[in-house]
Design a protein around this motif. Structure first.
Motif, PDB file in Angstrom:
ATOM      1  N   ALA A 160       1.333   4.083  -2.940  1.00 42.92           N
ATOM      2  CA  ALA A 160       0.902   5.456  -2.647  1.00 42.92           C
ATOM      3  C   ALA A 160       2.027   6.469  -2.818  1.00 42.92           C
ATOM      4  O   ALA A 160       1.776   7.626  -3.164  1.00 42.92           O
ATOM      5  CB  ALA A 160       0.347   5.532  -1.224  1.00 42.92           C
ATOM      6  N   THR A 161       3.263   6.041  -2.586  1.00 42.67           N
ATOM      7  CA  THR A 161       4.388   6.982  -2.571  1.00 42.67           C
ATOM      8  C   THR A 161       5.333   6.838  -3.763  1.00 42.67           C
ATOM      9  O   THR A 161       6.109   7.746  -4.041  1.00 42.67           O
ATOM     10  CB  THR A 161       5.220   6.805  -1.291  1.00 42.67           C
ATOM     11  N   ASP A 166       0.831  -1.212   0.000  1.00 41.66           N
ATOM     12  CA  ASP A 166       0.000   0.000   0.000  1.00 41.66           C
ATOM     13  C   ASP A 166       0.865   1.262   0.000  1.00 41.66           C
ATOM     14  O   ASP A 166       0.626   2.197  -0.771  1.00 41.66           O
ATOM     15  CB  ASP A 166      -0.917   0.018   1.224  1.00 41.66           C
TER      16      ASP A 166
END
Length: 210
Positions: free
Chosen positions: A27-28, A23
């Protein structure tokens, strides 16, 4: 910046941490990988996270009871392996044989070492990367980039172009930034995430500065 989280033999949920890492990576955009126990490689890989073995044995197929075969961890879903971690030291000949085993199985490799002199020797064996980890700092929460920055810069020089990861005591985003400024291409950590009360918060805070 490559972040490799070694779960060692800590009493954590490897699938939970792998799911969190997936995750956070998505996301990054930060490359995050997990190195679980060998028996957990398949279930961790099934989460979609980049999965590494903690070790492979310097052997081929054959009569090697108790060994961790490189081809077996590859089939389970690992894409890379650590070698010569300070908690699982190998003789130079076995490091070399382990690298050749990993190559046969198509695994990326990181050879760990204690100091710049050992980094130089490891780099000559042509791994994909090396990781400098002074044993006295492992698990202390004090990163080598703060305790002795010259170990990192000297290791980068000694590696002669082989990418260097910075390990031991890494636990905060500031540690990652410091390692990057010293020339490291990634970090190797364990307890900062694997033993955290909230692994998701710990990992998000770790990569936030990146």
């Amino acid at each position: 910046m490559f972040v490799l989280i070694n779960l060692k033999a800590y009493p954590c949920d490897p699938v939970e941490i792998a799911t969190i890492a997936t995750d956070v990576s998505e996301a990054t955009g930060v490359r995050i990988a997990i190195a679980p126990q060998a028996t957990d490689i398949q279930s961790v890989a099934e989460t979609g996270v980049e999965t590494w073995a903690q070790h492979v044995s310097p052997v081929e197929h054959g009569s090697h009871t108790g060994s961790t075969l490189a081809e077996a961890v590859s089939r389970a879903g690992a894409v890379g392996t650590l070698l010569n971690h300070s908690e699982n030291r190998l003789r130079l000949a076995d490091i070399d044989a382990g690298l050749r085993a990993a190559e046969r199985a198509g695994l990326e490799t990181i050879v760990c070492a204690n100091n710049p002199r050992q980094i130089a020797a490891a780099a000559r064996l042509e791994p994909d990367s090396v990781a400098v980890e002074p044993p006295a700092l492992i698990g202390t929460g004090t990163p080598v980039s703060k305790a002795d920055p010259e170990i990192v810069t000297d290791s980068v020089e000694a590696a002669s172009g082989v990418p260097v990861l910075c390990g031991a005591g890494i636990s905060t985003g500031a540690d990652l930034v410091a390692a990057e400024k010293l020339g490291a291409g990634g970090v190797l950590l364990a307890s900062g995430v694997a033993k955290a009360d909230d692994p998701r918060a710990a990992l998000e805070a770790l990569v936030e500065p990146l």
